[in-house]
Write a protein that holds these residues in place. Sequence first.
Motif, PDB file in Angstrom:
ATOM      1  N   GLN A   1      83.805 -28.204  47.455  1.00 44.87           N
ATOM      2  CA  GLN A   1      82.764 -28.934  48.171  1.00 44.87           C
ATOM      3  C   GLN A   1      83.298 -30.244  48.734  1.00 44.87           C
ATOM      4  O   GLN A   1      82.957 -30.633  49.855  1.00 44.87           O
ATOM      5  CB  GLN A   1      81.579 -29.205  47.242  1.00 44.87           C
ATOM      6  CG  GLN A   1      80.759 -27.975  46.925  1.00 44.87           C
ATOM      7  CD  GLN A   1      79.701 -28.269  45.882  1.00 44.87           C
ATOM      8  OE1 GLN A   1      79.906 -29.062  44.964  1.00 44.87           O
ATOM      9  NE2 GLN A   1      78.558 -27.610  46.023  1.00 44.87           N
TER      10      GLN A   1
ATOM     11  N   MET B   1      80.496 -34.067  39.693  1.00 46.52           N
ATOM     12  CA  MET B   1      79.322 -33.987  40.506  1.00 46.52           C
ATOM     13  C   MET B   1      79.510 -32.920  41.593  1.00 46.52           C
ATOM     14  O   MET B   1      78.626 -32.116  41.805  1.00 46.52           O
ATOM     15  CB  MET B   1      79.026 -35.347  41.115  1.00 46.52           C
ATOM     16  CG  MET B   1      77.796 -35.379  41.944  1.00 46.52           C
ATOM     17  SD  MET B   1      77.492 -37.053  42.494  1.00 46.52           S
ATOM     18  CE  MET B   1      75.750 -36.980  42.667  1.00 46.52           C
ATOM     19  N   PHE B   2      80.613 -32.956  42.324  1.00 49.77           N
ATOM     20  CA  PHE B   2      80.919 -31.952  43.328  1.00 49.77           C
ATOM     21  C   PHE B   2      82.177 -31.211  42.905  1.00 49.77           C
ATOM     22  O   PHE B   2      83.082 -31.790  42.303  1.00 49.77           O
ATOM     23  CB  PHE B   2      81.164 -32.587  44.699  1.00 49.77           C
ATOM     24  CG  PHE B   2      79.943 -33.241  45.295  1.00 49.77           C
ATOM     25  CD1 PHE B   2      78.888 -32.476  45.748  1.00 49.77           C
ATOM     26  CD2 PHE B   2      79.857 -34.621  45.382  1.00 49.77           C
ATOM     27  CE1 PHE B   2      77.768 -33.066  46.295  1.00 49.77           C
ATOM     28  CE2 PHE B   2      78.743 -35.222  45.921  1.00 49.77           C
ATOM     29  CZ  PHE B   2      77.688 -34.440  46.382  1.00 49.77           C
ATOM     30  N   SER B   3      82.265 -29.945  43.271  1.00 52.88           N
ATOM     31  CA  SER B   3      83.484 -29.198  42.994  1.00 52.88           C
ATOM     32  C   SER B   3      84.556 -29.586  44.009  1.00 52.88           C
ATOM     33  O   SER B   3      84.278 -30.210  45.031  1.00 52.88           O
ATOM     34  CB  SER B   3      83.212 -27.693  43.064  1.00 52.88           C
ATOM     35  OG  SER B   3      82.980 -27.299  44.401  1.00 52.88           O
TER      36      SER B   3
END
Length: 61
Positions: free
Chosen positions: A6, A1-3
């Motif tokens: 991030q 969902m997020f790197s």
Amino acid sequence: MFSNGQLIFGILFAAVFAIIIFAAYRKDVKLHRKYYKGSVWVLIAFIAFILMIAAIKFVFV
């Protein structure tokens, strides 16, 4: 969902933000005690009012 970047940014941002807010509060604590002396009673009254509304809802519904 997020790197990974991030997630790291989000965690660092939240930590630094919390530290800054805490430091600002500690700096102004004397002023808060002086000017907001009775505000705890307002908070208690507000919570009691919300609890009363919830109790009425559950009793009469």
